[in-house]
Design an enzyme around this catalytic site. Structure first.
Site, PDB file in Angstrom:
ATOM      1  N   SER A 132       0.691  -1.310   0.023  1.00  0.00           N
ATOM      2  CA  SER A 132       0.038   0.116   0.175  1.00  0.00           C
ATOM      3  C   SER A 132       0.811   1.252  -0.072  1.00  0.00           C
ATOM      4  CB  SER A 132      -0.842   0.052   1.281  1.00  0.00           C
ATOM      5  OG  SER A 132      -1.606   1.373   1.403  1.00  0.00           O
ATOM      6  N   TYR A 144      -1.432  -0.787  10.835  1.00  0.00           N
ATOM      7  CA  TYR A 144      -1.411  -0.914   9.076  1.00  0.00           C
ATOM      8  C   TYR A 144      -0.374  -0.372   8.559  1.00  0.00           C
ATOM      9  CZ  TYR A 144      -3.543  -1.263   4.337  1.00  0.00           C
ATOM     10  OH  TYR A 144      -3.636  -1.413   3.198  1.00  0.00           O
TER      11      TYR A 144
END
Ligand code: NAP
Length: 237
Positions: A132, A144
């Site tokens: 990501s 995350y």
């Protein structure tokens, strides 16, 4: 016929990529936890496709599950690890932080490890991991961001190792910005691309055996800004 496994194919990017690969003649092994969604997708794919329920957080069982799926398919040319999770919660509840680390770090590494050993033994292959843009810098979802930094670095390490073996094994890192799936959370989303478009761009990266791509390409600009923006600006965003 080329053969691919997608880890995390029940929804979002993984599901759309399964359809694109199937349309391009791949036999697909699809995995995820939600069996009814696996069965629904299986019915849309080429008849040679297979399914296997895998929860990547149960690493021992997941490793055996992926090995047995690969064996059932008679080996595979491509493994895509799309399974991932993430939460934005200012309270940072440990259960959510842990779940993120369990899926995106432990689960990812377990699946990448099986793919790596399979490809080395086979003498060829292609591993694709979905990282990501969040990997670039710590932010609103600390677990995350950190988990995706792990994904990016782990893929880089596997690429380093296979390049020293001079084997035709490709390792591709995908860095999406925002993609319109259940995962795209929070406010102020922008440049959101559809999972269908993301899947087509990932397919092109696979076809061209790219090492790294941003999805979509203009997210490269954001990546550049994230790398070089001073803290006094970044921390106010
Ligand atoms: N959407 C975005 O904006 C965005 C941006 C950057 C990166 N990404 C990354 O793209 C990847 C795909 O996400 P998505 O956007 O397509 O979201 P999604 O629709 O929520 O898909 C997530 C997939 O991961 C699977 N998964 C989650 N936990 C799992 C577990 N414990 N074991 C096995 N599979 C598990 C889910 O399957 P089951 O629930 O059936 O197990 C599902 O197939 C993720 O790695 C995500 O971090 C997404």
């Amino acid at each position: 016929m080329k053969k691919a496994v997608i880890i995390g194919a029940t929804s979002g990017i993984g599901k759309e990529l399964a359809k694109v690969l199937s349309q391009h003649g791949y036999a697909i092994g699809i995995t995820g936890r939600r069996t009814h969604l696996l069965e629904e997708l299986h019915a849309e794919l080429s008849p040679q496709s297979s399914l296997q329920q895998i929860d990547v957080t149960d690493t021992s069982t997941a490793i055996e599950g992926l090995k047995s799926l690969i064996a059932k398919m008679g080996g595979v040319d491509l493994v895509v690890i799309s399974a991932g999770t993430g939460f934005i919660d200012n309270e940072l509840p440990w259960c959510k932080e842990k779940e993120t680390i369990d899926v995106n770090v432990l689960g990812f590494a377990a699946m990448a490890n099986v793919a790596y050993h399979h490809f080395v033994q086979q003498g060829s292959g292609h591993l694709v991991g979905i990282s990501s843009i969040a990997a670039i810098r710590g932010g609103d979802a600390p677990a995350y961001n950190a988990s995706k930094a792990f994904v990016s670095s782990y893929l880089q390490g596997l690429r380093y190792k296979v390049s020293r073996m001079s084997l035709p094994i490709t390792v591709t890192e995908i860095q999406p910005g925002f993609v319109g799936t259940a995962m795209a959370k929070g406010e102020g989303l922008f440049w959101v691309t559809s999972p269908q478009k993301a899947a087509l761009q990932i397919y092109e990266a696979i076809r061209k055996r790219k090492k790294h791509v941003y999805i979509t390409r203009r997210w490269g600009l954001i990546a550049w800004a994230l790398r070089f923006m001073p803290d006094f600006i970044y921390n106010k965003l």
